[in-house]
Design an enzyme around this catalytic site. Structure first.
Site, mmCIF file in Angstrom:
data_model
loop_
_atom_site.group_PDB
_atom_site.id
_atom_site.type_symbol
_atom_site.label_atom_id
_atom_site.label_comp_id
_atom_site.label_asym_id
_atom_site.label_seq_id
_atom_site.Cartn_x
_atom_site.Cartn_y
_atom_site.Cartn_z
ATOM 1 N N ASP A 96 0.003 5.123 1.267
ATOM 2 C CA ASP A 96 -0.119 6.025 2.415
ATOM 3 C C ASP A 96 -0.166 5.255 3.722
ATOM 4 O OD1 ASP A 96 -0.308 8.545 0.963
ATOM 5 O OD2 ASP A 96 -2.195 7.749 0.208
ATOM 6 N N ASP B 261 0.872 -1.162 0.000
ATOM 7 C CA ASP B 261 0.000 0.000 0.000
ATOM 8 C C ASP B 261 0.919 1.225 0.000
ATOM 9 O OD1 ASP B 261 -2.313 1.679 0.390
ATOM 10 O OD2 ASP B 261 -1.826 1.740 2.520
#
Length: 267
Positions: A9, A7
Protein backbone atom coordinates in the site's frame (compact mmCIF):
# COMPACT_ATOMS: atom_id res chain seq x y z
CA UNK A 1 21.87 -12.67 -5.97
CA UNK A 2 20.24 -9.29 -5.20
CA UNK A 3 16.59 -9.00 -4.26
CA UNK A 4 13.93 -6.32 -4.56
CA UNK A 5 11.18 -6.31 -1.93
CA UNK A 6 8.24 -3.97 -2.30
CA UNK A 7 5.84 -2.81 0.35
CA UNK A 8 2.28 -2.88 -1.00
CA UNK A 9 0.00 0.00 0.00
CA UNK A 10 1.36 3.35 -1.09
CA UNK A 11 4.19 1.72 -3.05
CA UNK A 12 2.57 -0.50 -5.68
CA UNK A 13 -0.47 1.79 -5.82
CA UNK A 14 -1.70 4.76 -3.79
CA UNK A 15 -4.38 2.61 -2.20
CA UNK A 16 -4.83 4.12 1.24
CA UNK A 17 -6.96 7.15 0.39
CA UNK A 18 -9.00 5.67 -2.47
CA UNK A 19 -9.09 2.00 -1.44
CA UNK A 20 -8.64 1.26 2.24
CA UNK A 21 -10.37 4.36 3.63
CA UNK A 22 -13.62 3.89 1.68
CA UNK A 23 -13.52 0.14 2.42
CA UNK A 24 -13.20 0.79 6.16
CA UNK A 25 -16.06 3.29 6.10
CA UNK A 26 -18.30 1.01 4.02
CA UNK A 27 -17.65 -1.77 6.52
CA UNK A 28 -18.50 0.46 9.46
CA UNK A 29 -21.76 1.38 7.72
CA UNK A 30 -22.68 -2.26 6.98
CA UNK A 31 -22.12 -3.27 10.59
CA UNK A 32 -23.97 -0.26 11.97
CA UNK A 33 -20.92 1.10 13.77
CA UNK A 34 -21.12 4.73 14.91
CA UNK A 35 -17.97 5.94 13.15
CA UNK A 36 -16.81 7.20 9.77
CA UNK A 37 -13.16 8.15 9.39
CA UNK A 38 -12.43 11.46 7.69
CA UNK A 39 -9.41 11.86 5.45
CA UNK A 40 -7.60 13.73 8.22
CA UNK A 41 -8.43 11.06 10.79
CA UNK A 42 -7.28 8.31 8.48
CA UNK A 43 -3.99 10.11 7.89
CA UNK A 44 -3.30 9.30 11.56
CA UNK A 45 -4.69 5.76 11.39
CA UNK A 46 -2.25 4.78 8.62
CA UNK A 47 0.53 5.11 11.18
CA UNK A 48 -0.90 1.98 12.82
CA UNK A 49 0.35 -1.15 11.05
CA UNK A 50 -2.36 -3.64 10.06
CA UNK A 51 -6.06 -3.27 9.26
CA UNK A 52 -7.36 -5.14 12.30
CA UNK A 53 -5.04 -3.08 14.46
CA UNK A 54 -6.49 0.13 13.02
CA UNK A 55 -9.98 -1.10 13.76
CA UNK A 56 -9.00 -1.94 17.32
CA UNK A 57 -8.09 1.69 17.95
CA UNK A 58 -11.86 2.30 18.03
CA UNK A 59 -12.44 -0.02 20.95
CA UNK A 60 -12.60 2.40 23.84
CA UNK A 61 -15.08 1.45 26.57
CA UNK A 62 -17.33 4.27 25.38
CA UNK A 63 -17.32 3.03 21.77
CA UNK A 64 -17.92 -0.59 22.80
CA UNK A 65 -20.94 0.50 24.86
CA UNK A 66 -22.31 2.85 22.19
CA UNK A 67 -22.03 0.18 19.49
CA UNK A 68 -23.53 -2.56 21.66
CA UNK A 69 -20.43 -4.72 21.29
CA UNK A 70 -19.57 -7.65 23.55
CA UNK A 71 -17.40 -6.87 26.56
CA UNK A 72 -15.78 -10.29 26.55
CA UNK A 73 -12.29 -9.91 24.99
CA UNK A 74 -12.47 -13.12 22.95
CA UNK A 75 -15.90 -12.25 21.57
CA UNK A 76 -14.72 -8.74 20.75
CA UNK A 77 -11.65 -10.12 18.99
CA UNK A 78 -13.89 -12.36 16.87
CA UNK A 79 -16.11 -9.41 16.00
CA UNK A 80 -13.14 -7.34 14.81
CA UNK A 81 -11.98 -10.30 12.70
CA UNK A 82 -15.46 -10.42 11.13
CA UNK A 83 -15.31 -6.71 10.30
CA UNK A 84 -11.87 -7.12 8.81
CA UNK A 85 -12.86 -10.04 6.58
CA UNK A 86 -15.71 -7.99 5.15
CA UNK A 87 -13.49 -4.94 4.77
CA UNK A 88 -10.99 -7.05 2.78
CA UNK A 89 -13.80 -8.21 0.47
CA UNK A 90 -14.89 -4.64 -0.17
CA UNK A 91 -11.31 -3.47 -0.70
CA UNK A 92 -10.41 -6.22 -3.18
CA UNK A 93 -13.55 -5.33 -5.12
CA UNK A 94 -12.34 -1.73 -5.37
CA UNK A 95 -8.95 -2.94 -6.62
CA UNK A 96 -10.51 -5.29 -9.19
CA UNK A 97 -12.56 -2.40 -10.54
CA UNK A 98 -9.33 -0.87 -11.85
CA UNK A 99 -10.09 2.61 -10.55
CA UNK A 100 -6.77 2.89 -8.69
CA UNK A 101 -3.77 2.94 -11.06
CA UNK A 102 -0.37 1.43 -10.22
CA UNK A 103 2.26 3.91 -9.15
CA UNK A 104 4.83 4.99 -11.73
CA UNK A 105 7.87 2.82 -12.20
CA UNK A 106 6.98 -0.14 -10.00
CA UNK A 107 6.33 -2.54 -12.87
CA UNK A 108 9.12 -1.18 -15.06
CA UNK A 109 11.73 -1.73 -12.35
CA UNK A 110 10.33 -5.14 -11.39
CA UNK A 111 10.57 -6.25 -15.01
CA UNK A 112 14.18 -5.07 -15.17
CA UNK A 113 14.99 -6.80 -11.88
CA UNK A 114 13.43 -10.08 -13.00
CA UNK A 115 15.33 -9.94 -16.30
CA UNK A 116 18.55 -9.36 -14.35
CA UNK A 117 17.92 -12.37 -12.13
CA UNK A 118 16.94 -10.50 -8.97
CA UNK A 119 14.57 -12.15 -6.49
CA UNK A 120 11.21 -10.36 -6.26
CA UNK A 121 8.93 -10.18 -3.24
CA UNK A 122 6.27 -8.14 -1.45
CA UNK A 123 6.31 -7.70 2.32
CA UNK A 124 3.25 -6.05 3.82
CA UNK A 125 1.21 -6.10 7.00
CA UNK A 126 -2.04 -5.85 5.01
CA UNK A 127 -4.22 -8.94 4.53
CA UNK A 128 -2.76 -11.38 2.00
CA UNK A 129 -5.84 -11.26 -0.25
CA UNK A 130 -5.56 -7.47 -0.40
CA UNK A 131 -1.85 -7.60 -1.18
CA UNK A 132 -2.26 -10.16 -3.95
CA UNK A 133 -5.00 -8.10 -5.59
CA UNK A 134 -2.80 -4.99 -5.68
CA UNK A 135 0.24 -6.97 -6.82
CA UNK A 136 -1.64 -8.40 -9.78
CA UNK A 137 -3.03 -4.96 -10.62
CA UNK A 138 0.44 -3.40 -10.57
CA UNK A 139 2.44 -6.17 -12.23
CA UNK A 140 -0.01 -8.16 -14.34
CA UNK A 141 -0.68 -11.85 -13.67
CA UNK A 142 2.50 -13.26 -15.23
CA UNK A 143 5.01 -11.02 -13.47
CA UNK A 144 3.00 -11.15 -10.22
CA UNK A 145 3.43 -14.93 -10.20
CA UNK A 146 7.21 -14.41 -9.92
CA UNK A 147 6.87 -12.64 -6.56
CA UNK A 148 7.13 -14.12 -3.12
CA UNK A 149 4.24 -12.74 -1.06
CA UNK A 150 4.61 -12.23 2.70
CA UNK A 151 1.61 -10.50 4.21
CA UNK A 152 -0.90 -10.13 7.00
CA UNK A 153 -0.62 -12.25 10.10
CA UNK A 154 2.39 -14.36 9.12
CA UNK A 155 4.19 -12.37 11.83
CA UNK A 156 2.74 -11.18 15.11
CA UNK A 157 4.36 -7.76 15.28
CA UNK A 158 3.52 -5.33 12.49
CA UNK A 159 5.64 -2.52 11.05
CA UNK A 160 7.63 -0.62 12.36
CA UNK A 161 8.84 -3.90 13.85
CA UNK A 162 11.23 -5.57 11.37
CA UNK A 163 9.51 -8.96 11.61
CA UNK A 164 7.80 -9.07 8.19
CA UNK A 165 11.04 -8.23 6.37
CA UNK A 166 13.11 -10.57 8.50
CA UNK A 167 10.57 -13.33 7.83
CA UNK A 168 10.64 -12.72 4.06
CA UNK A 169 14.44 -12.67 3.95
CA UNK A 170 14.67 -15.86 5.96
CA UNK A 171 12.04 -17.74 3.94
CA UNK A 172 13.64 -16.72 0.64
CA UNK A 173 17.13 -17.59 1.85
CA UNK A 174 18.43 -14.10 1.16
CA UNK A 175 21.38 -12.17 2.53
CA UNK A 176 19.92 -8.96 4.04
CA UNK A 177 22.89 -7.02 2.66
CA UNK A 178 21.72 -7.93 -0.86
CA UNK A 179 18.12 -6.70 -0.45
CA UNK A 180 16.60 -3.34 -1.39
CA UNK A 181 13.22 -2.56 0.13
CA UNK A 182 10.90 -0.01 -1.48
CA UNK A 183 8.75 1.73 1.12
CA UNK A 184 6.52 4.78 1.36
CA UNK A 185 6.20 5.37 5.11
CA UNK A 186 8.45 5.96 8.09
CA UNK A 187 7.10 2.85 9.81
CA UNK A 188 7.90 0.77 6.74
CA UNK A 189 11.36 2.28 6.44
CA UNK A 190 12.09 1.54 10.09
CA UNK A 191 10.97 -2.06 9.57
CA UNK A 192 13.26 -2.48 6.56
CA UNK A 193 16.24 -0.87 8.29
CA UNK A 194 15.62 -2.94 11.40
CA UNK A 195 15.90 -6.08 9.28
CA UNK A 196 19.22 -4.89 7.89
CA UNK A 197 17.96 -3.95 4.41
CA UNK A 198 18.76 -0.94 2.26
CA UNK A 199 15.63 1.17 1.83
CA UNK A 200 14.47 3.51 -0.91
CA UNK A 201 11.35 5.56 -0.18
CA UNK A 202 8.69 6.72 -2.63
CA UNK A 203 6.45 9.09 -0.71
CA UNK A 204 2.69 8.63 -1.04
CA UNK A 205 -0.58 10.41 -0.27
CA UNK A 206 -0.23 10.46 3.51
CA UNK A 207 3.53 10.25 4.01
CA UNK A 208 5.14 13.22 2.27
CA UNK A 209 5.94 15.05 5.52
CA UNK A 210 7.32 12.07 7.46
CA UNK A 211 10.91 11.82 8.67
CA UNK A 212 12.88 9.46 6.42
CA UNK A 213 16.27 9.84 8.04
CA UNK A 214 18.08 6.58 7.43
CA UNK A 215 16.68 5.89 3.97
CA UNK A 216 19.26 5.52 1.20
CA UNK A 217 17.11 7.44 -1.29
CA UNK A 218 13.84 9.38 -0.98
CA UNK A 219 11.87 10.31 -4.12
CA UNK A 220 8.36 11.39 -4.98
CA UNK A 221 7.97 8.32 -7.22
CA UNK A 222 10.10 5.89 -9.18
CA UNK A 223 9.00 7.72 -12.32
CA UNK A 224 8.40 6.50 -15.87
CA UNK A 225 9.52 7.51 -19.35
CA UNK A 226 7.10 8.59 -22.12
CA UNK A 227 4.41 7.98 -23.23
CA UNK A 228 3.16 8.04 -19.62
CA UNK A 229 5.99 10.19 -18.40
CA UNK A 230 6.29 10.85 -14.69
CA UNK A 231 9.47 12.63 -13.66
CA UNK A 232 11.07 11.65 -10.37
CA UNK A 233 11.70 14.45 -7.90
CA UNK A 234 14.52 13.63 -5.50
CA UNK A 235 13.79 14.62 -1.89
CA UNK A 236 16.90 13.19 -0.25
CA UNK A 237 19.92 11.49 -1.77
CA UNK A 238 22.46 10.90 1.02
CA UNK A 239 24.52 8.41 -1.02
CA UNK A 240 24.77 10.63 -4.10
CA UNK A 241 22.89 8.23 -6.39
CA UNK A 242 21.71 11.11 -8.60
CA UNK A 243 18.93 9.29 -10.47
CA UNK A 244 17.84 10.75 -13.78
CA UNK A 245 14.27 11.72 -14.70
CA UNK A 246 13.18 8.31 -13.41
CA UNK A 247 14.78 5.77 -11.09
CA UNK A 248 16.48 2.82 -12.79
CA UNK A 249 17.39 -0.61 -11.45
CA UNK A 250 21.03 0.44 -11.63
CA UNK A 251 20.28 3.23 -9.14
CA UNK A 252 18.92 0.67 -6.67
CA UNK A 253 21.98 -1.51 -7.21
CA UNK A 254 24.09 1.46 -6.11
CA UNK A 255 22.34 1.32 -2.72
CA UNK A 256 23.60 -2.23 -2.24
CA UNK A 257 27.10 -1.31 -3.38
CA UNK A 258 27.12 1.58 -0.91
CA UNK A 259 26.15 -0.80 1.88
CA UNK A 260 28.99 -3.15 0.93
CA UNK A 261 31.41 -0.23 1.08
CA UNK A 262 30.24 0.77 4.54
CA UNK A 263 30.48 -2.81 5.85
CA UNK A 264 33.99 -3.26 4.47
CA UNK A 265 35.14 -0.04 6.14
CA UNK A 266 36.09 1.62 2.88
CA UNK A 267 35.75 5.37 2.50
Amino acid sequence: MPALVYDCDGVLADTERHGHLPAFNATFEEFGLPVRWSDAEYAEKVKVGGGKERMKTLLTPEFVAAAGLPADPAALEAEVARWHRRKTEIYTGIIRSGTIPPRPGVRRIAEAAYAAGWTLAVASTSAEASVRSVLELAMGPELASRFGVFAGDVVQRKKPAPDIYAFAVRRLGLDPAEVVAIEDSRNGMLAALGAGLACAVTTSAYTGEEDFTGASLVVTSLGDPPPRETVTRVLNDPLGVHPGPWVELADLAVLLAAGDTVESGES
